[in-house]
Design an enzyme around this catalytic site. Structure first.
Site, PDB file in Angstrom:
ATOM      1  N   LYS A   8       0.932  -1.254   0.024  1.00  0.00           N
ATOM      2  CA  LYS A   8       0.195  -0.160  -0.108  1.00  0.00           C
ATOM      3  C   LYS A   8       0.938   1.270   0.018  1.00  0.00           C
ATOM      4  O   LYS A   8       1.586   1.355   0.802  1.00  0.00           O
ATOM      5  CB  LYS A   8      -0.772   0.029   1.130  1.00  0.00           C
ATOM      6  CG  LYS A   8      -1.436   1.200   1.330  1.00  0.00           C
ATOM      7  CD  LYS A   8      -3.024   0.862   0.966  1.00  0.00           C
ATOM      8  CE  LYS A   8      -4.017   2.216   0.578  1.00  0.00           C
ATOM      9  NZ  LYS A   8      -3.757   2.964  -0.346  1.00  0.00           N
ATOM     10  N   LYS A  30       5.380   2.500   8.341  1.00  0.00           N
ATOM     11  CA  LYS A  30       4.242   3.179   8.632  1.00  0.00           C
ATOM     12  C   LYS A  30       3.086   2.282   8.995  1.00  0.00           C
ATOM     13  O   LYS A  30       2.585   2.282   9.999  1.00  0.00           O
ATOM     14  CB  LYS A  30       3.946   3.988   7.549  1.00  0.00           C
ATOM     15  CG  LYS A  30       3.471   5.324   8.001  1.00  0.00           C
ATOM     16  CD  LYS A  30       2.970   6.323   6.829  1.00  0.00           C
ATOM     17  CE  LYS A  30       4.049   6.889   6.209  1.00  0.00           C
ATOM     18  NZ  LYS A  30       3.899   7.623   5.070  1.00  0.00           N
ATOM     19  N   LYS A  82       5.090   1.828  -3.169  1.00  0.00           N
ATOM     20  CA  LYS A  82       5.077   3.316  -3.667  1.00  0.00           C
ATOM     21  C   LYS A  82       5.470   3.334  -4.943  1.00  0.00           C
ATOM     22  O   LYS A  82       5.890   2.427  -5.819  1.00  0.00           O
ATOM     23  CB  LYS A  82       6.324   4.128  -2.896  1.00  0.00           C
ATOM     24  CG  LYS A  82       6.240   5.431  -2.816  1.00  0.00           C
ATOM     25  CD  LYS A  82       5.084   6.020  -1.864  1.00  0.00           C
ATOM     26  CE  LYS A  82       5.100   7.209  -1.648  1.00  0.00           C
ATOM     27  NZ  LYS A  82       4.717   7.451  -0.130  1.00  0.00           N
ATOM     28  N   ASN A 101      -1.566  20.037   0.080  1.00  0.00           N
ATOM     29  CA  ASN A 101      -2.682  19.357   0.925  1.00  0.00           C
ATOM     30  C   ASN A 101      -2.218  19.118   2.381  1.00  0.00           C
ATOM     31  O   ASN A 101      -3.387  19.597   3.309  1.00  0.00           O
ATOM     32  CB  ASN A 101      -2.706  17.852   0.267  1.00  0.00           C
ATOM     33  CG  ASN A 101      -4.030  17.224   0.693  1.00  0.00           C
ATOM     34  OD1 ASN A 101      -4.932  17.944   1.074  1.00  0.00           O
ATOM     35  ND2 ASN A 101      -4.125  15.765   0.716  1.00  0.00           N
ATOM     36  N   SER A 112      -6.654   5.889   4.357  1.00  0.00           N
ATOM     37  CA  SER A 112      -6.628   4.951   3.131  1.00  0.00           C
ATOM     38  C   SER A 112      -7.406   3.536   3.562  1.00  0.00           C
ATOM     39  O   SER A 112      -8.128   2.975   2.862  1.00  0.00           O
ATOM     40  CB  SER A 112      -5.262   5.046   2.572  1.00  0.00           C
ATOM     41  OG  SER A 112      -4.926   6.173   1.683  1.00  0.00           O
TER      42      SER A 112
HETATM   43  N1  GLU Z   1       1.161   8.900   0.354  1.00  0.00           N
HETATM   44  C1  GLU Z   1       0.775   8.746   1.467  1.00  0.00           C
HETATM   45  C2  GLU Z   1       1.895   8.368   2.330  1.00  0.00           C
HETATM   46  O1  GLU Z   1       3.021   8.548   2.214  1.00  0.00           O
HETATM   47  C3  GLU Z   1      -0.543   7.945   1.792  1.00  0.00           C
HETATM   48  C4  GLU Z   1      -0.191   6.815   1.345  1.00  0.00           C
HETATM   49  C5  GLU Z   1      -1.870   5.877   1.292  1.00  0.00           C
HETATM   50  O2  GLU Z   1      -2.784   6.329   1.532  1.00  0.00           O
HETATM   51  O3  GLU Z   1      -1.636   4.827   0.983  1.00  0.00           O
HETATM   52  O4  GLU Z   1       1.841   7.979   3.648  1.00  0.00           O
END
Ligand code: GLU
Length: 422
Positions: free
Chosen positions: A77, A101, A113, A228, A355
Site C-alpha cells: 500500500k 508506517k 510506492k 494538501n 486510506s
Molecule cells: N502517500 C501517503 C503516505 O506517504 C498516503 C499513502 C496511502 O494512503 O496509501 O503515507
C-alpha cells in the site's frame, strides 16, 4: 548473528537513510542478518516507460516506477508521486517507509510506492489524465485491490485517483473502487481522507503538547510546504489558536512573528499550494527553517534538515509531516540539542490510516460518517504514538529509532511465521 558495519552506510541517499536506521532497529531488537537482508530492498520493483500524446501532437515518453517493499503482512500500500525529482532509489526508500508506517499503525498491509518523473505544474489537465491512465496500464499486472493499492502522494490528488480507478476498472472489466484510495467521495472515497494526513499531524502535536506541557494556543509554528498537508494543518492550528508564523511553497517562504492570516492564504493558494507569489518580500525555504519558533513542521519533500543547517534550527520540537525531511545525522544532533523530533512514519501516518478505512468501506460497500473516520483516526494515532514513545523510553533510543523498531516488529514476525527468514 547480529548485523554490523553501520558506519559503512553513506546517509545521503534516501534508500541508504532507510537502510541505516533499519539496520540500527534490527540490531536493537536482536534480529538476524536475514531479517535485514530481506527488508533492505523491495521484494519487487518495476520500471516502466509511458508514451503520452502531448497537446502539441508530439509523443513524450515518461519514466515511472512501482515498488513493493514487502507483502508478508498483507497487500502492499502506498502513494504515487508525480515530481521532476523522482528517482528509483527514492521510490524504493519510500516503499520501505510505507512498510514501517503500516507496521507501526497495525494496518494489514506492507509498503508500496510509485512515482513518475514529470512536472505536473507545466502539464495540461488532458496531458495529466493521459499520463495517469498510461501509468495504470503500465503497472496493471502488478497492482490490484488484494495485491497493491495505490493512493495520492506529492502532486497527485483525488482527480488523478479517479482517472486511475476508471482506467483500472476498464482493464479489469468491472468496477474496482478498492483498487486505489484517496478517490473523490462521489466515486467511493472516504469522508475525511483529504484532510487525514494533516489531522494525523495535528493529533500528534496534541500528544506532544501534553507531554511537553506547552498548550497548542501558546505555540509558534513554522510549516514548510503549503500543499494538501501543510495548508490544512496550518488551518487546523490557526483554528486552535496557535500562531502560524511562517509557511512556504515551492517558490519561497513568508514569515510574520505576529502570526499569518491562514484562512486568507488558503483561499488564495493554487492547486499546487503556491501562494507566496502574492507577496513582494519573501524569504528562501532554507531561511524559513532557521526562523524562531516552538514547532517546525517540514511538510514538503525529503532531505530538508541535514548536517549543513542543523545548527541553525531554532525550534524546540520538529514534527516530520513530509517523508524523510530530516537526515539521521541531523536527528542525532537535534537530540543532543534537546530538540524533540517526531518521526515521519508516525506523524504523517494519518493518510494511510484513512486510506485503510476507505479500502474497508469499499470492500464492505458500507460508508462511515466523517466523525467516525476522525474518531478512529485519532484512536490509531494515539495508540501508535504511545507505543513508539514507550519503546523509545524502554530501549533508551530517540523516537525515530523507536518508531522503526515498532514498525519492523510486525514485518519481522510475519516474515518469520511464513518461514521466509529465521
Ligand atoms: N502517500 C501517503 C503516505 O506517504 C498516503 C499513502 C496511502 O494512503 O496509501 O503515507
Amino acid at each position: 548473528m547480529v548485523v554490523s558495519n553501520l558506519n559503512k552506510i553513506n546517509k545521503d541517499s534516501p534508500l541508504e537513510q532507510f537502510q541505516g536506521i533499519l539496520k540500527e532497529a534490527i540490531q536493537k531488537l536482536n534480529y538476524s542478518d536475514e531479517v535485514y537482508n530481506l527488508l533492505m530492498e523491495p521484494l519487487r520493483f518495476l520500471e516502466v516507460r509511458i508514451p503520452v500524446r502531448m497537446d502539441n501532437g508530439e509523443t513524450k515518453i515518461f519514466t515511472g516506477y512501482r515498488s513493493q517493499h514487502n507483502d508478508a503482512v498483507g497487500p502492499t500500500k502506498g502513494g504515487i508521486r508525480f515530481h521532476p525529482d523522482v528517482t528509483a532509489d527514492e521510490v524504493k526508500a519510500l516503499s520501505g517507509w510505507m512498510s514501517l508506517k503500516c507496521g507501526l499503525t497495525s494496518l494489514p498491509y506492507g509498503g508500496g510506492k510509485g512515482g513518475v518523473i514529470c512536472d505536473p505544474r507545466s502539464m495540461s489537465l488532458g496531458e495529466l489524465e493521459r499520463l495517469s491512465r498510461g501509468y495504470v496500464r503500465a503497472i496493471s499486472q502488478l497492482v490490484g485491490p488484494t495485491k497493491d493499492i495505490p493512493a495520492p502522494d506529492v502532486y497527485t490528488n483525488s482527480q488523478i485517483m479517479a482517472w486511475m480507478m476508471d482506467e483500472y476498472s476498464e482493464i479489469r472489466e468491472f468496477e474496482s473502487p478498492s483498487f486505489i484510495t484517496g478517490k473523490p467521495v462521489a466515486l467511493g472515497g472516504s469522508l475525511g481522507r483529504e484532510t487525514a494526513t494533516s489531522k494525523g499531524v495535528f493529533y500528534t502535536l496534541e500528544l506532544v503538547s501534553k507531554l511537553k506541557q506547552i498548550p497548542i494556543n501558546e505555540m509558534k509554528v513554522v510549516i514548510q510546504g503549503f500543499g494538501n498537508v501543510g495548508a490544512f494543518l496550518a488551518l487546523e492550528l490557526f483554528k486552535h489558536g496557535a500562531k502560524v508564523v511562517g509557511i512556504s511553497d515551492v517558490l519561497g517562504g513568508i514569515y510574520d512573528a505576529n502570526g499569518l492570516d491562514i484562512p486568507y492564504l488558503l483561499e488564495r493558494r493554487d492547486s499546487f499550494g503556491t501562494v507566496t507569489n502574492l507577496y513582494n518580500t519573501t524569504i528562501t525555504n532554507s531561511e524559513l527553517l532557521e526562523k524562531e519558533c516552538d514547532v517546525l513542521i517540514p511538510a514538503a519533500i525529503g532531505g530538508q534538515i541535514t548536517s549543513d543547517n542543523v545548527e541553525q534550527v531554532k525550534a524546540k520540537i520538529i514534527i516530520e509531516a513530509a517523508n524523510g525531511p530530516t537526515t539521521r545525522k541531523a536527528v542525532i544532533r537535534l537530540q543532543e540539542k534537546g530538540v524533540m523530533v517526531v518521526p515521519d512514519i508516525l506523524a504523517n501516518s494519518g493518510g494511510v490510516i484513512v486510506s485503510y478505512f476507505e479500502w474497508c468501506q469499499n470492500n464492505q460497500g458500507y460508508y462511515w460518517s466523517e466523525k467516525l473516520v476522525e474518531d478512529r483516526l485519532k484512536e490509531k494515532i494515539e495508540e501508535s504514538f504511545h507505543e513508539v514513545n514507550d519503546t523509545a523510553n524502554k530501549y533508551k533510543v530517540d523516537m525515530k529509532l523507536g518508531a522503526y523498531m515498532v514498525g519492523v516488529r510486525r514485518l519481522a514476525i510475519a516474515s518469520k511465521l511464513r518461514s521466509w527468514v529465521k
